[in-house]
Design a protein around this motif. Structure first.
Motif, short mmCIF file in Angstrom:
data_model
loop_
_atom_site.label_atom_id
_atom_site.label_comp_id
_atom_site.label_asym_id
_atom_site.label_seq_id
_atom_site.Cartn_x
_atom_site.Cartn_y
_atom_site.Cartn_z
N VAL A 172 1.80 18.16 11.64
CA VAL A 172 3.11 18.64 12.05
C VAL A 172 3.85 17.59 12.88
CG1 VAL A 172 2.31 21.04 12.06
CG2 VAL A 172 2.22 19.71 14.17
N GLY A 173 5.17 17.61 12.75
CA GLY A 173 6.00 16.80 13.62
C GLY A 173 6.35 15.42 13.11
N GLY A 174 5.83 15.03 11.95
CA GLY A 174 6.17 13.69 11.46
C GLY A 174 5.26 13.21 10.36
N ILE A 175 5.43 11.94 10.02
CA ILE A 175 4.64 11.33 8.95
C ILE A 175 3.30 10.85 9.49
CG2 ILE A 175 6.72 10.61 7.72
CD1 ILE A 175 6.07 7.70 8.68
N SER A 176 2.45 10.41 8.58
CA SER A 176 1.19 9.77 8.94
C SER A 176 1.34 8.26 8.83
CB SER A 176 0.07 10.24 8.00
OG SER A 176 -0.11 11.62 8.07
N ILE A 177 0.61 7.55 9.67
CA ILE A 177 0.55 6.09 9.59
C ILE A 177 -0.70 5.77 8.78
CG2 ILE A 177 0.46 3.95 10.89
CD1 ILE A 177 3.04 5.57 11.26
N LEU A 178 -0.49 5.24 7.58
CA LEU A 178 -1.54 5.17 6.57
C LEU A 178 -1.76 3.74 6.09
CD1 LEU A 178 -0.32 8.18 4.39
CD2 LEU A 178 -2.18 8.21 6.07
N GLY A 179 -2.80 3.62 5.25
CA GLY A 179 -3.07 2.37 4.54
C GLY A 179 -4.48 1.89 4.75
N THR A 180 -5.25 1.83 3.66
CA THR A 180 -6.61 1.32 3.76
C THR A 180 -6.69 -0.17 3.45
OG1 THR A 180 -7.01 1.97 1.46
CG2 THR A 180 -7.64 3.54 3.17
N THR A 181 -5.69 -0.70 2.74
CA THR A 181 -5.68 -2.13 2.42
C THR A 181 -4.55 -2.86 3.13
OG1 THR A 181 -4.20 -1.92 0.51
CG2 THR A 181 -6.57 -1.62 0.11
N GLY A 182 -3.60 -2.11 3.68
CA GLY A 182 -2.43 -2.72 4.31
C GLY A 182 -1.33 -3.05 3.33
N ILE A 183 -1.64 -2.93 2.03
CA ILE A 183 -0.70 -3.31 0.98
C ILE A 183 -0.37 -2.09 0.12
CG2 ILE A 183 -0.37 -4.74 -1.08
CD1 ILE A 183 -0.34 -6.28 1.56
N VAL A 184 0.89 -1.95 -0.25
CA VAL A 184 1.33 -0.89 -1.16
C VAL A 184 1.35 -1.46 -2.57
CG1 VAL A 184 3.21 0.64 -1.85
CG2 VAL A 184 2.70 0.29 0.58
N GLU A 185 0.57 -0.86 -3.45
CA GLU A 185 0.57 -1.26 -4.86
C GLU A 185 1.39 -0.26 -5.64
OE1 GLU A 185 -2.70 -1.30 -8.38
OE2 GLU A 185 -3.22 -2.46 -6.59
N PRO A 186 2.46 -0.68 -6.31
CA PRO A 186 3.31 0.27 -7.03
C PRO A 186 2.53 1.15 -8.00
CG PRO A 186 4.33 -1.88 -6.97
CD PRO A 186 2.94 -2.05 -6.42
N MET A 187 2.85 2.44 -7.98
CA MET A 187 2.23 3.43 -8.86
C MET A 187 0.72 3.37 -8.78
SD MET A 187 4.73 3.20 -12.20
CE MET A 187 4.36 1.48 -12.52
N SER A 188 0.19 3.33 -7.59
CA SER A 188 -1.25 3.18 -7.40
C SER A 188 -1.98 4.48 -7.70
CB SER A 188 -1.54 2.76 -5.96
OG SER A 188 -2.91 2.84 -5.68
N GLU A 189 -2.85 4.45 -8.70
CA GLU A 189 -3.66 5.62 -9.00
C GLU A 189 -4.65 5.89 -7.87
OE1 GLU A 189 -5.55 5.38 -12.79
OE2 GLU A 189 -3.66 5.55 -13.90
N ARG A 190 -5.13 4.84 -7.24
CA ARG A 190 -6.08 5.01 -6.14
C ARG A 190 -5.47 5.82 -5.01
NH1 ARG A 190 -8.42 -0.38 -3.75
NH2 ARG A 190 -6.18 -0.70 -3.39
N ALA A 191 -4.18 5.56 -4.73
CA ALA A 191 -3.51 6.29 -3.66
C ALA A 191 -3.39 7.77 -4.00
CB ALA A 191 -2.13 5.70 -3.40
#
Length: 378
Positions: A172-191
């Motif tokens: 509640v109250g906002g978003i999560s600060i996320l990321g296991t690799t630090g990198i966003v991979e477009p259309m990531s199935e793993r995510a």
């Protein structure tokens, strides 16, 4: 960020996570606090090994405290947090060590089973480590041994969270600060699979022994209208039916029931446990095979093969009065392939439905599994 991947013949630019933004902002704020000098770009190496140099914005300095922000860049991924500013405020505290907390726009965990305990800010463990290591690197550089407080905030976070899974997860109250690799991979199935894992793990932590799975919104509508249950009981698993069963087994569930539109589940009858169209579209071939084995004449079987939707194919089967037999055969094969993927430790069943024709068929154990899900629902 100018790194790319090739996916389905397209050149897609990578981005970086909210965790990387938070870590870079915290590192920059710590540097400015401990040296008194401005830092316009913050460098860090992500857990994936990619080195980033991120522009630092919204710098505010006063004695004993510094705040600054880094803008989220999702690359070519359609992320709701694209362009959002992630702030870090670093200040001196008594004692030693680095403390990390969330401020405005960062969610709070209210249910067990997530990466962080109930009551904690929704800053996951890998971003927390990145933040801590970056700040401690600056302390070592400046020979500082005092205590530092790091507060991560996202001014737009509360509004953005409504577009995420956080309300379903009890954050509640906002978003999560996320990321296991630090990198966003477009259309990531793993995510996407990790999102399924989080929901299932949360239900398991709340004591659920049986999971209700559905591919998407059609399934949620059927659960509400066709089964008379709260759609929140179900975990949406998109095309990743096999992965969802793997996760159920991994997390120790005793059983799982899959409620899905025939357009998805007919593929399971052919052994496809990832139902995305890029892996194949065998819907009409499978329906036609079971219809022909149930007595549908060749000319009508040819019409089924020419159909573009399962609902139209079912109309042909109903007109020939072979729909029940064909669907029973199909459901047996679905049960076979689900059981083969689930293994002996996880009992699994299925309910098939159509938006036009309603419930079509179910495995023999579906009612019992549904009863267990309702009994232990969270």
């Amino acid at each position: 960020m100018e790194e790319f991947i090739i996916k389905e013949g397209k050149r897609l630019r990578l981005g970086y996570t909210t965790g990387s933004c938070a870590a870079a902002a915290a590192k920059a704020a710590a540097y400015m606090l401990l040296t008194g000098r401005r830092m316009e770009r913050a460098a860090l190496t992500t857990p994936r090994g990619v080195r980033l140099e991120l522009p630092v914005r919204e710098i505010w300095m006063e004695p004993g405290a510094v705040s600054c922000a880094v803008e989220k860049d999702s690359g070519d991924d359609p992320d709701v947090t694209r362009g959002t500013l992630v702030f870090a405020a670093v200040s001196r505290t008594e004692g030693t060590g680095v403390t990390i907390d969330g401020g405005a726009g960062v969610g709070r965990v209210t249910k067990p089973g997530l990466d962080q305990p109930v009551g904690a800010a929704a800053i996951n463990s890998v971003p927390r480590r990145m933040i801590r290591e970056g700040v401690e690197e600056i302390q070592a550089l400046t020979d500082d041994h005092g205590g530092l407080s790091v507060v991560i905030s996202v001014p737009e976070g509360e509004a953005l969270a409504k577009k995420t899974f956080n309300p379903r997860l009890g954050i509640v109250g906002g978003i999560s600060i996320l990321g296991t690799t630090g990198i966003v991979e477009p259309m990531s199935e793993r995510a996407l699979v990790e999102t399924i894992r989080v929901e299932l793990r949360q239900r398991r932590a709340a004591g659920a022994d049986y999971a209700l799975l559905t591919p998407g919104n059609y399934g949620s509508d059927f659960i509400r209208e066709g089964l008379g249950l709260d759609p929140a009981l179900a975990v949406q698993c998109s095309n990743f039916l096999g992965d969802a069963l793997d996760l159920c087994r991994e997390l120790g569930f005793r059983g799982a029931l899959l409620a899905g539109h025939i357009g998805k589940l007919v593929k399971v009858g052919g052994g496809m446990l990832n139902t995305h169209s890029r892996y194949g579209d065998c819907r009409m071939e499978i329906l036609a095979a079971h219809a022909a084995a149930s007595g549908l004449p060749p000319e009508r079987t040819a019409r089924v093969l020419a159909c573009v939707s399962c609902d139209e194919a079912l109309r042909i089967l109903r007109e020939a009065d072979v729909d029940r037999t064909a669907l029973a055969r199909l459901t047996e094969r679905i049960a076979f392939h689900l059981a083969a993927r689930a293994g002996e430790s996880l009992e699994v069943g299925a309910i098939l439905f159509s938006k036009v024709w309603g419930e079509l068929s179910r495995t023999g154990n579906a009612a019992q599994l549904l009863q267990q899900i309702v009994k232990g629902g969270t």
